[in-house]
Design a protein around this motif. Structure first.
Motif, short mmCIF file in Angstrom:
data_model
loop_
_atom_site.label_atom_id
_atom_site.label_comp_id
_atom_site.label_asym_id
_atom_site.label_seq_id
_atom_site.Cartn_x
_atom_site.Cartn_y
_atom_site.Cartn_z
N ILE A 224 0.83 -1.19 0.00
CA ILE A 224 0.00 0.00 0.00
C ILE A 224 0.87 1.25 0.00
N GLY A 225 0.39 2.29 -0.68
CA GLY A 225 1.10 3.55 -0.67
C GLY A 225 1.01 4.23 0.68
N VAL A 226 1.78 5.28 0.85
CA VAL A 226 1.84 5.96 2.14
C VAL A 226 0.49 6.60 2.46
N GLN A 227 -0.10 6.19 3.57
CA GLN A 227 -1.35 6.78 4.04
C GLN A 227 -1.11 7.80 5.14
N TYR A 228 0.01 7.67 5.82
CA TYR A 228 0.25 8.50 7.00
C TYR A 228 1.69 9.00 6.95
N THR A 229 1.84 10.31 7.04
CA THR A 229 3.17 10.90 7.10
C THR A 229 3.38 11.49 8.48
N PRO A 230 4.35 10.97 9.23
CA PRO A 230 4.56 11.47 10.60
C PRO A 230 4.94 12.94 10.59
N PRO A 231 4.38 13.73 11.48
CA PRO A 231 4.79 15.13 11.58
C PRO A 231 6.22 15.24 12.10
N VAL A 232 6.87 16.32 11.76
CA VAL A 232 8.22 16.54 12.27
C VAL A 232 8.12 16.86 13.75
N PRO A 233 8.75 16.04 14.61
CA PRO A 233 8.59 16.27 16.05
C PRO A 233 9.31 17.54 16.50
N ALA A 234 8.66 18.27 17.38
CA ALA A 234 9.31 19.45 17.96
C ALA A 234 10.32 19.00 19.01
N PRO A 235 11.39 19.76 19.19
CA PRO A 235 12.35 19.39 20.24
C PRO A 235 11.67 19.28 21.59
N PHE A 236 11.96 18.20 22.30
CA PHE A 236 11.33 17.97 23.59
C PHE A 236 12.33 18.32 24.68
#
Length: 641
Positions: free
Chosen positions: A535-547
């Protein structure tokens, strides 16, 4: 009874159904051209059946979650299951093991990029002890959780985009322990966006059996304790999190699941635990589980009782979760849970659970347990994928991401008409395509002709095509094999980065006229769609903010004692839940604590902290009779699950 076809015939059948690669846009294209439909096997050589794409009795499951199958890991195995190895946290090495990261990536890519959910809990969650706690310690709080282990979880989320279900303790009825662990431990080390849900407690229906509550303890007392804990937690950390419970072990599931759903309105994910063949209940010894008995699990109508629970969950806008499970509990069964038969079981059980309305599932064990999807092979000194992992990959590839619906595909007018030895499932995908799953649980092959193939619409009026994926094993003893397994022609045997070895393989077939030959002890999936490949990409993770965890009251992100709710006082209890009286010698204890601070550096040098779990549980004296003589418990002192 399962048939016993000679291995030579089985090998010839595997050769006859060899997979021929087809192009796939998601991975490098193999050199060989696509195949056409192979000729049907000679009449009488295999059992022949007609399978329809029509949902049996018109019933399909509710739309499923994106990454359906995740992991359930004990707090006692954070180091070796997710970090760089046993003892990683004591070395303050918070990197993710590269092979583990690759395995999680394989699961993620198989579902269109959806994050893998990882539950950190189990019995070890009940008995955990937060290292920084200022509350009285319960005698049953045996397992220490330290900040470095929480840092491992944060790093795993950054490295693999995984999301965590964090289980907090309810060993003591006072919610102060759960609140303190969350405010002083979890939220100082793990970014909130990496927490899928907070699970309150674990297996309350085993509290009495495990001497964690008095004999009179029952559901009303638990429900009141859960409500108290939920209110205290939300008061301390706000409303920005989802919650999960009650994590029933099984005894209360049928009778007390609906009352929990009806009363706990703030809990979104309602979870239960279930292992194959009742696991290590008082009725079934997991050591009696064999490959042949596991092949009969799950029985066709064994989980019919879940239907009412799923219906109530939907009515109350809850998500029903198979929170913990595996081929057999109590760390699994050697020669069964760690062999190929567990891969077949994982696929069949996952589809059964999905059909019954479960939205997510978690397979137990990663680390030193027999049912672990992956574990350290100490003969070569590195993490290796176990057969169960192949089953998990197959499930993800069958469901193909979010909003698929599972149904029972009729075979010869019925379902599982040859007993439990052949199962036929159907899946309707969100993009309009559909899949047919054939699972053979005996040595003899079957030949499948399809009927009522759905009219899949493709761009520019192109005709839909048939693509066949397979999970199989090449071994003279297939059910007990530990290597030689492939999914879509790919293997994880010998992988040094946790990624698949070999090109992705699908066969090409006319979905309306082609014949699918399915060798014994294997799975074939006919997908009717427009494009080959995963399956093609359904979900692209957001770029995490520095924690950057807050360390002072009043600073952004601070979640400690400075909140308006504060942390209520706690009382130490004994194994039966009785409150202890005031301790004698409190002033002496303060003096000892001061001495410990002065000696802390020396103790660290001597490595005492590194050996905080070095006192192993003697497996022969373990309180659970089926845990005795367990190589894993005696070797690592792991918590029973």
């Amino acid at each position: 009874m399962l048939s016993r076809t000679p291995w030579l015939i089985l090998l010839l059948l595997n050769i006859a159904s060899a997979q021929i690669p087809t192009p796939n846009p998601a991975i490098p294209s193999p050199a060989a051209p696509p195949a056409t439909s192979s000729a049907p096997p000679p009449a009488g050589s295999v059992q022949q059946h007609l399978v329809s794409f029509t949902p049996r009795l018109g019933r399909t499951s509710a739309p499923l979650g994106g990454s359906w199958l995740g992991l359930s890991i004990e707090w006692t195995h954070v180091d070796d299951a997710l970090g760089t190895g046993v003892g990683a946290s004591q070395r303050k090495d918070i990197r993710t093991g590269p092979i583990i990261a690759g395995l999680l990536e394989s699961l993620r890519n198989s579902s269109g990029g959806w994050p893998v959910h990882i539950r950190i809990g189990g019995n070890s969650a009940t008995r955990l002890w937060w290292q920084g706690s200022t509350l009285p310690r319960n005698p049953q709080s045996l397992w220490m959780v330290i900040p470095e282990e929480l840092a491992i979880l944060q790093q795993v989320a950054v490295d693999t985009f995984s999301k965590f279900v964090i289980t907090v303790p309810m060993l003591n009825p006072d919610p102060a322990y759960a609140v303190e662990f969350l405010t002083q431990g979890i939220l100082r080390n793990i970014a909130p966006e990496n927490i899928f849900a907070i699970e309150i407690g674990n297996e309350p229906d085993h509290y009495v059996k495990n001497q964690r509550r008095p004999p009179t303890y029952a559901f009303p007392e638990f429900n009141a304790e859960y409500t108290n804990a939920y209110n205290a937690i939300t008061a301390a950390i706000g409303n920005g999190f989802e919650y999960q419970g009650p994590a029933y072990a099984y005894p209360w599931t049928e009778e007390y699941f609906v009352p929990f759903i009806q009363t706990q309105k703030g809990t979104k994910y309602v979870a239960f635990h279930k292992y194959g063949q009742q696991g290590c209940s008082v009725y079934t010894n997991p050591n009696a589980v064999t490959p042949l008995t596991l092949m009969q699990d799950p029985e066709p109508e064994e989980y019919e009782w879940l239907d009412a629970i799923a219906q109530t969950s939907r009515a109350f806008n809850k998500t029903l979760v198979w929170g913990e499970g595996g081929s057999s509990s109590c760390n699994g069964t050697a020669g069964v849970s760690d062999t190929y038969v567990s891969a077949l079981w994982t696929v069949d059980m996952a589809l059964e659970m999905a059909y019954r309305g479960i939205q997510y599932g978690s397979i137990s064990g990663a680390g030193q347990t027999y049912y672990a999807p992956y574990a350290v092979d100490e003969s070569i000194g590195r993490v290796t994928a176990r057969p169960t992992f192949y089953g998990m990959v197959m499930v993800q590839r069958i469901l193909r991401g979010a909003n698929s619906r599972v149904f029972r595909a009729p075979m010869d007018g019925g379902w599982a008409t040859v007993g439990n030895s052949t199962k036929t499932w159907g899946v309707l995908h969100s993009d309009g395509s559909a899949s047919l799953v054939i699972i053979t649980k005996e040595a003899g092959a079957v030949s499948i002709k399809t009927a009522n193939v759905p009219p899949v619409s493709c761009p520019n009026g192109a005709a839909a095509k048939g693509f066949v994926s397979r999970m199989s094993v090449l071994s003279s003893t297939p059910l007990t094999a530990t290597t030689g397994i492939t999914v879509n022609g790919q293997t994880w045997d010998g992988s040094l980065d946790g990624r698949a070895i070999g090109d992705y393989v699908e066969e090409s077939i006319d979905p309306k006229t082609g014949i699918i030959n399915v060798p014994g002890y294997s799975i074939a999936v006919l997908r009717v769609g427009c494009d080959a490949g995963m399956i093609g990409v359904q979900y692209t993770p957001p770029v995490p903010a520095p924690f950057i965890p807050a360390t002072e009251p009043g600073k952004p992100g601070w979640t400690g004692n400075g909140t308006s709710a504060g942390i209520p006082g706690g009382a130490e209890t004994d194994a039966n839940g009785n409150v202890h009286g005031p301790r004698v010698g409190a002033l002496v204890g303060i003096g000892i604590a001061a001495a410990v601070v002065l000696l802390g550096g020396i103790l660290t040098v001597l490595g005492i902290r590194r050996r905080r779990r070095a006192t192993l549980v003697d497996s022969n004296s373990h309180p659970h009779p089926y845990a005795r003589n367990s190589a894993y418990i005696g070797k690592r002192g792991g918590e029973m699950v």
